[in-house]
Design a protein around this motif. Structure first.
Motif, PDB file in Angstrom:
ATOM      1  N   SER A  23       7.796   0.904 -19.164  1.00  0.00           N
ATOM      2  CA  SER A  23       8.613   2.040 -18.345  1.00  0.00           C
ATOM      3  C   SER A  23       9.890   1.227 -18.114  1.00  0.00           C
ATOM      4  O   SER A  23       9.870   0.231 -17.917  1.00  0.00           O
ATOM      5  CB  SER A  23       7.767   2.007 -17.003  1.00  0.00           C
ATOM      6  OG  SER A  23       8.677   2.822 -16.013  1.00  0.00           O
ATOM      7  N   THR A  27      12.821   5.764 -14.071  1.00  0.00           N
ATOM      8  CA  THR A  27      11.358   5.984 -13.980  1.00  0.00           C
ATOM      9  C   THR A  27      10.728   4.672 -13.685  1.00  0.00           C
ATOM     10  O   THR A  27       9.579   4.819 -12.912  1.00  0.00           O
ATOM     11  CB  THR A  27      10.960   6.410 -15.468  1.00  0.00           C
ATOM     12  OG1 THR A  27      11.605   7.464 -16.024  1.00  0.00           O
ATOM     13  CG2 THR A  27       9.334   6.499 -15.676  1.00  0.00           C
ATOM     14  N   GLU A  31       7.974   4.589 -10.553  1.00  0.00           N
ATOM     15  CA  GLU A  31       6.617   3.849 -10.615  1.00  0.00           C
ATOM     16  C   GLU A  31       6.471   2.839  -9.606  1.00  0.00           C
ATOM     17  O   GLU A  31       5.156   2.556  -9.044  1.00  0.00           O
ATOM     18  CB  GLU A  31       6.470   3.584 -12.209  1.00  0.00           C
ATOM     19  CG  GLU A  31       6.127   4.760 -12.996  1.00  0.00           C
ATOM     20  CD  GLU A  31       6.157   4.285 -14.342  1.00  0.00           C
ATOM     21  OE1 GLU A  31       5.922   5.219 -15.183  1.00  0.00           O
ATOM     22  OE2 GLU A  31       6.382   3.141 -14.751  1.00  0.00           O
TER      23      GLU A  31
END
Length: 128
Positions: A23, A27, A31
């Protein structure tokens, strides 16, 4: 390399090439927020104080007092565990469609770029 860094995607998964998915960027920060808010203190052996501890509110009433306590726990956890963002606002209200859910909206600014982001989460609570 992203200015925000990278880590294993959450939830962890394997890509079509058979390798773990990574990731990056915004993003990765979203997360990270999910990991912080879904982790209970004591779950991580090496960092037992990590997490927001939201499970303790599961059977609390869906009212303004509980909302204030949840907002405080989220604000403190994000300030401590995610230095790549600055929380600007935490707004919480009962979900009009579900008496046992509250909606928490987190407005934050990315420290590296000053970009403003907003996410809304469902927080399970008892009906008031």
């Amino acid at each position: 390399m992203s200015i925000f860094g990278k880590s294993m995607a959450f939830p962890p998964r394997v890509g079509s090439d058979g390798r773990f998915v990574w990731s990056f960027g915004e993003t990765n920060i979203r997360e990270s927020i999910a990991v912080i808010l879904r982790t209970e203190p004591g779950e991580r052996v090496g960092v037992p104080e990590f997490g927001a501890g939201l499970a303790r509110f599961l059977f609390e009433p869906n009212n303004a007092a509980t909302h204030a306590r949840v907002q405080d726990a989220v604000g403190r956890a994000l300030a401590r565990w995610e230095p790549r963002l600055a929380v600007e606002a935490l707004e919480m209200a009962a979900d009009p469609a579900d008496a046992e859910t509250a909606l928490l909206t987190i407005t934050y600014r990315l420290v590296a770029t000053a970009t403003r982001e907003r996410i809304t989460l469902n927080i399970p609570l008892a009906s008031a």
